[in-house]
Every structure is written in C-alpha cells, then in structure tokens.
Enzyme design. Structure first.
Site, PDB file in Angstrom:
ATOM      1  N   ASP A 274      15.409   2.802  65.620  1.00 29.83           N
ATOM      2  CA  ASP A 274      15.884   1.415  65.680  1.00 29.83           C
ATOM      3  C   ASP A 274      14.739   0.414  65.678  1.00 29.83           C
ATOM      4  OD1 ASP A 274      17.732  -0.640  65.761  1.00 29.83           O
ATOM      5  OD2 ASP A 274      18.028  -0.547  67.929  1.00 29.83           O
TER       6      ASP A 274
ATOM      7  N   GLU B  83      14.782   4.253  60.372  1.00 29.15           N
ATOM      8  CA  GLU B  83      14.651   2.848  60.745  1.00 29.15           C
ATOM      9  C   GLU B  83      13.254   2.523  61.266  1.00 29.15           C
ATOM     10  OE1 GLU B  83      17.644   0.627  62.839  1.00 29.15           O
ATOM     11  OE2 GLU B  83      19.270   1.577  61.716  1.00 29.15           O
TER      12      GLU B  83
ATOM     13  N   ASP C 131      19.812  10.341  60.368  1.00 27.60           N
ATOM     14  CA  ASP C 131      20.971   9.536  60.746  1.00 27.60           C
ATOM     15  C   ASP C 131      21.895   9.506  59.534  1.00 27.60           C
ATOM     16  OD1 ASP C 131      22.850   7.701  61.482  1.00 27.60           O
ATOM     17  OD2 ASP C 131      21.460   6.030  61.759  1.00 27.60           O
TER      18      ASP C 131
END
Length: 361
Positions: free
Chosen positions: A121, A151, A261
């Site tokens: 993230d 990310e 992911d």
C-alpha cells in the site's frame, strides 16, 4: 434532421450512478477519497484511465520528503529494473537485530524455500516511512528467500534499496505504482527478468517474471497486482488466464511460483479454472482459517472503512517441476504477517502479508 429522442439519452439517475461507481473505483485504486476522485475524473471527462494517469503523473516526491529524508539530497537517478549494487551510506535494516546476528549456517544450509507476498500500500502516504521500516522488520524476522511486493512507488523502492541491502530488488515498473521482487543474494541467483503487459488493463497492471536458481533448482518467479474492484472481474479473469498459461507452459524442469494481490473472488477462479499441475497453496495446506482473509477491514483499520469486508485477495500458486530427478517442491507452512500495529498506531499495510515455506518431500 431527426432529433435524438429523450429515451436515447441516459437518465440523470443512471449518469449519477455510473459516476458514483467511477469515483468509488478511483478512490479504491488510489487510496484517496471521493472528493479527490471526482476532481480528477471530472477534469478528464470521466474516463478512468486518463484520470488515473493524471493522478499518478503528479509530482509525488514532496509528499514523501518527511518520511524519506534521503530523497531531499539524493540526485535524480535513471531508474533500473534490477539494482545490483546498493547505493552509498547504507544501513541494512534487515541485518540490525539479534535475530539476524545468529550464525548463517542454519539458514544457509536449509533446503527450504521461504516466501513473503505483500501488497504494501505505497499509495497511502500516511506514516509511510515507519510502515516501510515495519516491512524491513519482517524481513529480519522471517529472512525470506523471495519477496513479492505490490503497490510500490519509487520512493519506497529507494528506501528498500538503501535499507535492505542483503536483497536484490527487481522492479516491475518505473513510474506511478508497480510490483517488485526481492531476492536474498546469499540464497537465490538471479538470471533474468521480463515484464509481461496485460493488453487491456485500465489500471497499469502487468506480470513481473524472473528466472532464478535456488540450491541448483530452476525457479520461475511471478508476481502481479490484478485489476481491482468488483466491476472489473472480466479483465481480472483475463489476466489470471495469462498467469495460468505462463505457469502451465513453463519447462518441466522448472518450478513455478506466483504470488500477489489478485483481487480474485472464488467464483472468478472457478470460471477460469486452474491447470491440473497448479495448486493454490492455501487450499493445498488445508484451507486454514487463521490465514484465509488477507484483506480484513474488521481487523485492519488502516483504511477506516465504514463497512466490514473480509476477502482472500492475496494468493500464492505453485506448479512443481515435473521432470524426473528434479526436486518437487511442496508447501509445508503458511501464515499471515503484519498483524501487529506499529508505534504510529497503524499497520504496515491495509493488506496482511503471506508467509510460505516450501520443501522437497
């Protein structure tokens, strides 16, 4: 000239519903809120790809100066997919704890392969420096041979290159946000890598592939961040087919590992289908409930979501080598990591990471 009838025009409610959905998707992808999403989408005529490009083209370096002070003085560099040599003035945060001070004999002699896959993230800029240090602390604790990351953003990668110098870092992109791999230099020998594009992605997603050897075994490592949001199931399944085709067609003397992911729902995987040679590691290990949900807003409040959502978005797939005489790796352990809050009161990421180990039976 014939005029367009009112029935041919989209109703106000339909336009509002569609734009509301676009704002929700934009906010989910970028980690922003609906106000920011509406601003970028409106400026780009409500075209998602244009709006995302506009958002990520903004100069984000200043946002991270407080968390990444070295970026203030570091000269601009030409980005590379693989960083062989660490930059100067390095402090290896993967080697500064008692855990890392132990003699390397046990680790170096182990034939087990260990892996962490984690969406870190990087698009969430709050407490990013402390959260990046949190990732390094897990590298110290678990000393994984292979790390799959999603990310990532350029400042985050620069931080890892300066603080995790015992790892070789392979980048799946240069700008905006992208995936990456970290390979433990003392255990994994890097051969080559490539980036496989997804032709119809709207979210700048791709497949990062690396050929390596581990204890003399040939491995093909893959990571990806598949298309996000419920409304993009079709594209996500197309991307999964690309991954599965690559896994299925790899040479039979190569072990293939994919982690990332995936944003997948079980119904989508069922529609695509896994090749008979490929296993879902979580399923193979007995579908243990304690590591089912990698996205869990009930337990993880990084996003302060006003709803409860528990999903197995992050997955690991294995296709063992099939050739006679080649060790057939099998999963023997899985756990979630990042479950503890940092000093800042937040978690390392809004996703839990997955830790897996594999051995030759």
């Amino acid at each position: 000239m014939a005029s367009t009838s009112d029935s041919d025009k989209p109703s106000v409610s339909n336009v509002e519903e569609n734009r509301s959905r676009l704002c929700e998707e934009f906010a989910s992808i970028t980690g922003t809120d609906s106000a920011v999403a509406q601003c970028y989408l409106a400026e780009n005529e409500w075209e998602m790809e244009r709006a995302l490009n506009s958002f990520f083209e903004a100069d984000m370096e200043k946002v991270f100066e407080e968390d990444f002070p070295e970026s203030k003085t570091s000269p601009k560099r030409k980005k590379q997919k693989v960083e062989e040599k660490p930059p100067g003035d390095c402090i290896d945060l993967t080697g500064d704890s008692p855990a890392s001070a132990r003699k390397p004999s046990d680790e170096e002699d182990s034939n087990k392969l260990s892996l962490i896959s984690w969406n870190v993230d990087g698009l969430d800029t709050d407490n990013l420096g402390e959260r990046a240090r949190g990732l390094c602390s897990f590298l110290v604790l678990y000393t994984p041979d292979v790390v799959f990351l999603q990310e990532l953003i350029p400042p985050y990668v620069q931080y890892l290159k300066k603080r995790a110098v015992s790892y070789l870092i392979i980048e799946g992109g240069e700008d905006n946000y992208f995936t990456g791999m970290m390979l433990k230099k003392s255990r994994v020998k890097f051969l080559e890598s490539q980036i496989v594009t997804y032709p119809t992605t709207q979210m700048m997603r791709n497949l990062l592939v690396a050929q390596v050897t581990f204890k003399g075994q040939k491995l093909c490592l893959m990571t990806s961040h598949l298309e996000s949001c419920k409304g993009h199931a079709g594209e996500r399944m197309k991307q999964l087919r690309v991954v599965m085709q690559r896994m299925r067609e790899a040479p039979d003397d190569v072990t293939v590992l994919f982690g990332g992911d995936t944003n997948l729902r079980d119904t989508e995987v069922a529609k695509v289908g896994l090749p008979s040679s490929v296993c879902d590691v979580w399923e193979r290990l007995g579908k243990q409930e304690h590591c089912r949900y990698t996205w869990d807003t009930k337990a993880n409040n990084n996003k302060n979501a006003p709803y409860v959502s528990r999903c197995r978005f992050d997955r690991v797939y294995l296709r063992p080598a099939a050739k006679d005489g080649v060790p057939r790796l099998a999963p023997d352990h899985m756990a979630l990591v990042g479950l503890e809050k940092l000093d800042c009161g937040r978690f390392t990421s809004d996703h839990w990471g997955i830790y897996c180990s594999f051995s030759a039976p």
